[in-house]
Design a protein around this motif. Structure first.
Motif, PDB file in Angstrom:
ATOM      1  N   LEU A  19       0.853  -1.185   0.000  1.00 22.88           N
ATOM      2  CA  LEU A  19       0.000   0.000   0.000  1.00 22.88           C
ATOM      3  C   LEU A  19       0.890   1.236   0.000  1.00 22.88           C
ATOM      4  O   LEU A  19       1.532   1.554   1.004  1.00 22.88           O
ATOM      5  N   ASP A  20       0.925   1.923  -1.124  1.00 23.45           N
ATOM      6  CA  ASP A  20       1.781   3.100  -1.276  1.00 23.45           C
ATOM      7  C   ASP A  20       0.928   4.355  -1.084  1.00 23.45           C
ATOM      8  O   ASP A  20       0.177   4.742  -1.975  1.00 23.45           O
ATOM      9  N   GLU A  21       1.026   4.971   0.092  1.00 21.96           N
ATOM     10  CA  GLU A  21       0.234   6.154   0.445  1.00 21.96           C
ATOM     11  C   GLU A  21      -1.257   5.884   0.187  1.00 21.96           C
ATOM     12  O   GLU A  21      -1.910   6.597  -0.595  1.00 21.96           O
ATOM     13  N   PRO A  22      -1.845   4.879   0.833  1.00 17.17           N
ATOM     14  CA  PRO A  22      -3.197   4.434   0.464  1.00 17.17           C
ATOM     15  C   PRO A  22      -4.320   5.404   0.773  1.00 17.17           C
ATOM     16  O   PRO A  22      -5.406   5.270   0.201  1.00 17.17           O
ATOM     17  N   THR A  23      -4.117   6.371   1.673  1.00 13.32           N
ATOM     18  CA  THR A  23      -5.228   7.252   2.045  1.00 13.32           C
ATOM     19  C   THR A  23      -5.032   8.699   1.599  1.00 13.32           C
ATOM     20  O   THR A  23      -5.743   9.590   2.065  1.00 13.32           O
ATOM     21  N   VAL A  24      -4.110   8.934   0.682  1.00 10.56           N
ATOM     22  CA  VAL A  24      -3.924  10.285   0.144  1.00 10.56           C
ATOM     23  C   VAL A  24      -5.221  10.745  -0.524  1.00 10.56           C
ATOM     24  O   VAL A  24      -5.841  10.010  -1.297  1.00 10.56           O
ATOM     25  N   GLY A  25      -5.657  11.950  -0.217  1.00 16.49           N
ATOM     26  CA  GLY A  25      -6.853  12.510  -0.845  1.00 16.49           C
ATOM     27  C   GLY A  25      -8.151  12.136  -0.174  1.00 16.49           C
ATOM     28  O   GLY A  25      -9.215  12.562  -0.620  1.00 16.49           O
ATOM     29  N   MET A  26      -8.080  11.332   0.885  1.00 17.76           N
ATOM     30  CA  MET A  26      -9.307  10.933   1.577  1.00 17.76           C
ATOM     31  C   MET A  26      -9.625  11.904   2.711  1.00 17.76           C
ATOM     32  O   MET A  26      -8.723  12.428   3.368  1.00 17.76           O
ATOM     33  N   ASP A  27     -10.927  12.108   2.944  1.00 17.36           N
ATOM     34  CA  ASP A  27     -11.318  12.915   4.094  1.00 17.36           C
ATOM     35  C   ASP A  27     -11.129  12.077   5.360  1.00 17.36           C
ATOM     36  O   ASP A  27     -10.967  10.847   5.290  1.00 17.36           O
ATOM     37  N   PRO A  28     -11.126  12.709   6.536  1.00 14.63           N
ATOM     38  CA  PRO A  28     -10.849  11.971   7.782  1.00 14.63           C
ATOM     39  C   PRO A  28     -11.757  10.776   8.015  1.00 14.63           C
ATOM     40  O   PRO A  28     -11.302   9.723   8.474  1.00 14.63           O
ATOM     41  N   ARG A  29     -13.040  10.898   7.670  1.00 18.41           N
ATOM     42  CA  ARG A  29     -13.970   9.786   7.893  1.00 18.41           C
ATOM     43  C   ARG A  29     -13.618   8.598   6.994  1.00 18.41           C
ATOM     44  O   ARG A  29     -13.585   7.447   7.451  1.00 18.41           O
ATOM     45  N   ALA A  30     -13.348   8.870   5.736  1.00 16.76           N
ATOM     46  CA  ALA A  30     -12.983   7.797   4.809  1.00 16.76           C
ATOM     47  C   ALA A  30     -11.652   7.162   5.210  1.00 16.76           C
ATOM     48  O   ALA A  30     -11.484   5.937   5.111  1.00 16.76           O
ATOM     49  N   ARG A  31     -10.719   7.992   5.679  1.00 19.31           N
ATOM     50  CA  ARG A  31      -9.416   7.467   6.098  1.00 19.31           C
ATOM     51  C   ARG A  31      -9.582   6.490   7.257  1.00 19.31           C
ATOM     52  O   ARG A  31      -8.996   5.412   7.272  1.00 19.31           O
ATOM     53  N   ARG A  32     -10.416   6.845   8.230  1.00 21.44           N
ATOM     54  CA  ARG A  32     -10.649   5.963   9.383  1.00 21.44           C
ATOM     55  C   ARG A  32     -11.291   4.653   8.938  1.00 21.44           C
ATOM     56  O   ARG A  32     -10.994   3.585   9.481  1.00 21.44           O
TER      57      ARG A  32
END
Length: 268
Positions: A180-193
Motif C-alpha cells: 500500500l503506497d500512500e493508500p489514504t492520500v486525498g481521503m477525508d478523515p472519515r474515509a481514512r478511518r
C-alpha cells in the motif's frame, strides 16, 4: 530525492540475520539503487515478518516508492538482494506476482467502467473464475460500504474514492502480501478511518502488509513496526512505542525531527 554526498550517513543496523530467506515475508539485503548520480536507496537491510503490518515512513523523496517498486520487480537494484516469500525477485518474479497485491500511489483504473467492473476485470486478468470474482467483489465492496458507489463510473469518483477502488482491486486475487503506497492520500478523515479499520481486518487474515505513508497518525495506528527512512537510508526501526520511548518523543514526527532536524510531512 537527494544525493547522499550532501548528507552525513545515518544508516542504522536493522538486525538482518543469517536465517533462511523463506522465514520472512520480505527480506532485503544491502540494497542500493541509483538513478544516475542520485542514490535513492543506500545499502538498505530490512526483514518483514509473515502477517506483519510494516510501515515505511519518511518525507517525499525519501525512497519509499522506490523501495516498493524494487520489491515488486518494477525496478532492479544496482546492488543487493530482495526475497519475497523466499523467492529471489530477480529470478522468480512470476511466482511473486501470484502472491502479491499492489495499491500504487497513483490511481490506475479504467475511468469509463464502474467501480465494480474495474474490480471484476482485474479479477478476470488474474484468471479467477467468473462467479468467484463476482462473489469476492461483493464481499470487498460490503466490507468498506462501497456497494452503491461501485455502480457509478470511475470518472465520477473523487481522488479518495479512486484510492479506495485501487485498494479493492489490489485485493481481488486474495494476495498473501499487500503493498500500500500512500493508500489514504486525498481521503477525508472519515474515509481514512474507514480504510484503517479495513486494513486492520486484513491483518486478522494473516496478510503481510507493507504500508508507505507520511501520515504520522496512520503509521502509529496501523503498524506493528515502523522503518523511518531519509535520503534513502534507514535511520530508525522498531515498534511505534519502542521508537517513542527511545527518543523520548510524543509521536513519530518528533522522532524524525529529533534524528534529522526536519519534519516528515513537509520534508524540509
Amino acid at each position: 530525492m537527494s544525493s547522499h554526498s550532501e548528507k552525513p550517513s545515518k544508516n542504522i543496523s536493522s538486525d538482518v540475520d543469517i536465517a533462511s530467506d523463506k522465514e520472512y515475508a520480505i527480506k532485503i539485503k544491502n540494497v542500493l539503487k541509483r538513478f544516475g548520480d542520485i542514490i535513492a536507496l543506500h545499502g538498505l537491510n530490512l526483514q518483514i515478518n509473515v502477517g506483519e503490518t510494516f510501515g515505511v515512513l519518511g518525507p517525499n523523496g525519501a525512497g519509499k516508492t522506490t523501495l516498493i517498486n524494487l520489491i515488486i520487480g518494477l525496478l532492479k537494484p544496482n546492488e543487493g538482494e530482495i526475497f519475497v516469500n523466499g523467492y529471489d525477485v530477480t529470478q522468480k518474479l512470476k511466482e511473486i506476482k501470484e502472491i502479491i497485491g499492489v495499491c500504487p500511489q497513483e490511481a490506475a483504473v479504467y475511468k469509463f467502467l464502474t467501480g465494480r467492473e474495474n474490480i471484476e476485470l482485474f479479477g478476470a486478468l488474474h484468471g479467477i473464475n467468473k462467479e468467484e470474482v463476482k462473489r469476492y467483489t461483493t464481499n470487498l465492496l460490503q466490507a468498506v460500504e462501497f456497494v452503491e458507489t461501485s455502480e457509478r463510473k470511475a470518472k465520477e469518483y473523487s481522488g479518495g474514492m479512486l484510492r479506495l477502488l485501487n485498494l479493492l482491486m489490489a485485493l481481488i486475487s486474495d494476495p498473501k502480501i499487500l503493498f500500500l503506497d500512500e493508500p489514504t492520500v486525498g481521503m477525508d478523515p472519515r474515509a481514512r478511518r474507514k480504510v484503517w479499520h479495513f486494513i486492520r481486518s486484513l491483518k486478522n487474515q494473516n496478510k503481510t502488509i507493507l504500508l508507505t505513508t507520511h501520515y504520522i497518525e496512520e503509521a502509529e495506528a496501523l503498524c506493528d513496526r515502523v522503518a523511518i527512512i531519509d535520503y534513502g537510508e534507514l535511520i530508525a526501526l522498531g515498534t511505534p512505542q519502542e521508537l517513542l520511548e527511545k527518543y523520548s518523543a510524543k509521536n513519530l514526527e518528533e522522532v524524525f525531527l529529533s534524528i534529522t532536524g526536519r519534519r516528515i510531512v513537509e520534508g524540509i
